[in-house]
Motif scaffolding. Sequence first.
Motif, PDB file in Angstrom:
ATOM      1  N   ARG A 372       0.812  -1.209   0.000  1.00 56.29           N
ATOM      2  CA  ARG A 372       0.000   0.000   0.000  1.00 56.29           C
ATOM      3  C   ARG A 372       0.854   1.271   0.000  1.00 56.29           C
ATOM      4  O   ARG A 372       1.848   1.381   0.713  1.00 56.29           O
ATOM      5  CB  ARG A 372      -0.941   0.026   1.205  1.00 56.29           C
ATOM      6  N   GLY A 373       0.414   2.218  -0.826  1.00 55.52           N
ATOM      7  CA  GLY A 373       1.054   3.527  -0.868  1.00 55.52           C
ATOM      8  C   GLY A 373       2.247   3.603  -1.798  1.00 55.52           C
ATOM      9  O   GLY A 373       2.828   4.683  -1.959  1.00 55.52           O
ATOM     10  N   ILE A 374       2.606   2.476  -2.431  1.00 57.63           N
ATOM     11  CA  ILE A 374       3.747   2.439  -3.350  1.00 57.63           C
ATOM     12  C   ILE A 374       3.217   2.246  -4.765  1.00 57.63           C
ATOM     13  O   ILE A 374       2.281   1.461  -4.991  1.00 57.63           O
ATOM     14  CB  ILE A 374       4.703   1.279  -2.982  1.00 57.63           C
ATOM     15  N   PRO A 375       3.763   2.956  -5.767  1.00 59.47           N
ATOM     16  CA  PRO A 375       3.276   2.787  -7.139  1.00 59.47           C
ATOM     17  C   PRO A 375       3.237   1.318  -7.571  1.00 59.47           C
ATOM     18  O   PRO A 375       4.211   0.589  -7.409  1.00 59.47           O
ATOM     19  CB  PRO A 375       4.283   3.591  -7.964  1.00 59.47           C
ATOM     20  N   TYR A 376       2.107   0.931  -8.097  1.00 59.36           N
ATOM     21  CA  TYR A 376       1.902  -0.418  -8.626  1.00 59.36           C
ATOM     22  C   TYR A 376       2.018  -0.310 -10.143  1.00 59.36           C
ATOM     23  O   TYR A 376       1.033  -0.144 -10.848  1.00 59.36           O
ATOM     24  CB  TYR A 376       0.540  -0.937  -8.184  1.00 59.36           C
ATOM     25  N   LEU A 377       3.283  -0.355 -10.605  1.00 58.08           N
ATOM     26  CA  LEU A 377       3.609  -0.006 -11.984  1.00 58.08           C
ATOM     27  C   LEU A 377       2.952   1.337 -12.303  1.00 58.08           C
ATOM     28  O   LEU A 377       3.130   2.294 -11.557  1.00 58.08           O
ATOM     29  CB  LEU A 377       3.179  -1.117 -12.940  1.00 58.08           C
ATOM     30  N   LYS A 400       3.565  -8.923  -7.963  1.00 63.48           N
ATOM     31  CA  LYS A 400       3.885  -7.793  -8.838  1.00 63.48           C
ATOM     32  C   LYS A 400       4.665  -8.181 -10.099  1.00 63.48           C
ATOM     33  O   LYS A 400       4.514  -7.534 -11.140  1.00 63.48           O
ATOM     34  CB  LYS A 400       4.673  -6.744  -8.041  1.00 63.48           C
ATOM     35  N   LYS A 401       5.485  -9.220 -10.022  1.00 64.23           N
ATOM     36  CA  LYS A 401       6.304  -9.564 -11.181  1.00 64.23           C
ATOM     37  C   LYS A 401       5.470 -10.022 -12.380  1.00 64.23           C
ATOM     38  O   LYS A 401       5.951  -9.994 -13.508  1.00 64.23           O
ATOM     39  CB  LYS A 401       7.313 -10.650 -10.813  1.00 64.23           C
ATOM     40  N   ASN A 402       4.261 -10.445 -12.132  1.00 65.67           N
ATOM     41  CA  ASN A 402       3.395 -10.954 -13.194  1.00 65.67           C
ATOM     42  C   ASN A 402       2.462  -9.901 -13.779  1.00 65.67           C
ATOM     43  O   ASN A 402       1.621 -10.219 -14.626  1.00 65.67           O
ATOM     44  CB  ASN A 402       2.534 -12.106 -12.645  1.00 65.67           C
ATOM     45  N   ILE A 403       2.612  -8.657 -13.358  1.00 64.17           N
ATOM     46  CA  ILE A 403       1.653  -7.612 -13.734  1.00 64.17           C
ATOM     47  C   ILE A 403       2.104  -6.878 -14.997  1.00 64.17           C
ATOM     48  O   ILE A 403       3.268  -6.507 -15.138  1.00 64.17           O
ATOM     49  CB  ILE A 403       1.477  -6.612 -12.574  1.00 64.17           C
ATOM     50  N   TYR A 404       1.173  -6.659 -15.899  1.00 69.91           N
ATOM     51  CA  TYR A 404       1.447  -5.906 -17.124  1.00 69.91           C
ATOM     52  C   TYR A 404       1.215  -4.418 -16.879  1.00 69.91           C
ATOM     53  O   TYR A 404       0.474  -4.016 -15.985  1.00 69.91           O
ATOM     54  CB  TYR A 404       0.564  -6.398 -18.273  1.00 69.91           C
ATOM     55  N   TRP A 405       1.857  -3.588 -17.696  1.00 74.14           N
ATOM     56  CA  TRP A 405       1.739  -2.139 -17.568  1.00 74.14           C
ATOM     57  C   TRP A 405       0.444  -1.646 -18.218  1.00 74.14           C
ATOM     58  O   TRP A 405       0.022  -2.163 -19.247  1.00 74.14           O
ATOM     59  CB  TRP A 405       2.932  -1.445 -18.227  1.00 74.14           C
ATOM     60  N   GLN A 406      -0.143  -0.645 -17.580  1.00 78.61           N
ATOM     61  CA  GLN A 406      -1.372  -0.067 -18.122  1.00 78.61           C
ATOM     62  C   GLN A 406      -1.131   0.547 -19.501  1.00 78.61           C
ATOM     63  O   GLN A 406      -1.952   0.406 -20.413  1.00 78.61           O
ATOM     64  CB  GLN A 406      -1.925   1.001 -17.157  1.00 78.61           C
ATOM     65  N   ALA A 407       0.023   1.186 -19.658  1.00 85.87           N
ATOM     66  CA  ALA A 407       0.304   1.899 -20.903  1.00 85.87           C
ATOM     67  C   ALA A 407       0.382   0.973 -22.107  1.00 85.87           C
ATOM     68  O   ALA A 407       0.092   1.398 -23.234  1.00 85.87           O
ATOM     69  CB  ALA A 407       1.608   2.687 -20.767  1.00 85.87           C
ATOM     70  N   THR A 408       0.757  -0.275 -21.882  1.00 84.08           N
ATOM     71  CA  THR A 408       0.923  -1.213 -23.002  1.00 84.08           C
ATOM     72  C   THR A 408      -0.026  -2.404 -22.895  1.00 84.08           C
ATOM     73  O   THR A 408       0.205  -3.437 -23.515  1.00 84.08           O
ATOM     74  CB  THR A 408       2.381  -1.704 -23.072  1.00 84.08           C
TER      75      THR A 408
END
Length: 592
Positions: A372-377, A400-408
Amino acid sequence: MKIPNISKIALAVALTIGSNACKDSFLEQPALGALSDAQLNTKAGVENVLIGAYAALDGNGVGAASAWDAAPDNWIYGSIAGGDAKKGSQGSDQPGINSIMLYSSGPSNGFFNSKWKAVYEGINRTNTVLRLAPTITGNITEAEITDFQAEARFLRAHYYFELKKMFNMVPWVDENTEDPAAVANDSDIWPNIEADFQYAFDNLPAVQSEVGRANKWAAAAYLGKTYLYQDKFAEAKTMFDQVISQGVTSNGLKYGLMPAFQENFDAAKKNMQESVFAIQMTANDVTGTIAHANEGGMLNFPYNSPFRCCGFFQPSTDLANSFQTSADGLPLVDSYNSKTLKNDMGIDSETAFTPDKTTPLDPRIDWTVGRRGIPYLDWGNHPGRTWIRDQAYAGPYSPKKNIYWQATQDLYSDQHSWAPGTAINVLVIRYADVLLMAAEAEAQAGSLDKAQEYVNLVRARAAQPASQVHTYKDPAAPMAGFTDTPAANYKISQYPAGDFLAKGKEAALKAIYFERKLELAMEGHRFFDLSRWGIADQVLNNYISFESSVTPDVQGGNFIKGVSEYFPIPQRQIDLSTKGGVSSLKQNPGYQ
């Protein structure tokens, strides 16, 4: 860069191999559907079967009850069983994982049967290649036949390595086996795995036509890993020396570390210099499903979030604490749980919370653990409890390592199911792993300075500013970019010159083991590392003791030395291999 995807080609191939290919038992001879050997023993036919053998790497569509049962990253069997993570979600969901987490599973747990069937289906496909390759008719050279055999033997060794590290004593079924049902699991298969990887190393090219194919240096690294699992440290060192000095990726890049730690988990930067052997994933293919988009990991996204589902695979408090460092930036190998890193356990998302800004932290924490409170990508600051399905049950953290970026996300996420898929590759072996395995072999050989050099290479990359998470320019608009301000008090340094030598072999190995925990967290290695080191009972029972004071999900767990290092042979397979009241498969000790 154009990246051919073997999985796409394999879809039609898998269908032509036959709907009967995934039997209840690996001992049942699979049919080849409408295609006979005569139709398959052409160059194109064998190539298609080989691609089908690659397609089985993702564990999907090859006999498992669910894709996650046989997920190739071993998030259940390697990371949850290893204490990196908890099952997450809530207690009643996927209950078969609960007993794996508590080391109380019996042979009837269906997860083990799913994994067994999926891996043996991959072996069946490689054996089909090896049986057909010498009979190919038409225009083909001996060198091309050897290439088929070398790739198939690499894949077969990989599949058997999976079985060996999970179940220990498993039956070796190869292309010459006439009656698989008669094959017992009373022989050690390490020599067979060694022979297959050695053949692949001797015969595979350094560079392949498609990036997803195994090359000679992937075989060398895997052979070194095979030696390491047997405590053959001198032989392992020899292989790792060659991989480090000469190795290149299958697309011809000299092995090296990515400039930033998190780039290993970004689909836009896959198949680069750190990728030694990876299972290729692709999003939004022609199937209209997420079958080739890491479907085995579809449960492992924050709950009630932009990802929709499902709240599994939550990093443990023990893991988060492990990233705390001393004032001079070194890991707290023996005392990391003496202080629990500030978190939002028991705090609603509507209640104000400020994450710890003073405790020194290894920056890899915030690319590994969503807190909590830290950027999630680029999805915004992690909101805490809102994204956790049952915080009181499994704790406050998200993977977190399995998460894709919102921008892409349009390119690298796949939304064709009730939970997402991703194009993030599964990294079976990456170069940081090679460096740390090499460090272990060097330390065991007494070369402590060289071991420290390899560990420091990994830590130096983590210490780069590019490996830090930074705050948003505008927290309300996270896609607007990041500031130059670190999101936490990141402090990491290399071990000072001569440190390993001064402290001795035992302390050096302890530091190497801990570095593997930090660098490779949530990547499916931890349980197998602890088991092969012979320290799983001590480490995991300490983990259970600590973690049980935080959440109830692991309460009652107990790792039994001499038993829990391996999982039980699936009872279904023992039953299917029984003839005349006698099974060819013997159960592992402690599970009878």
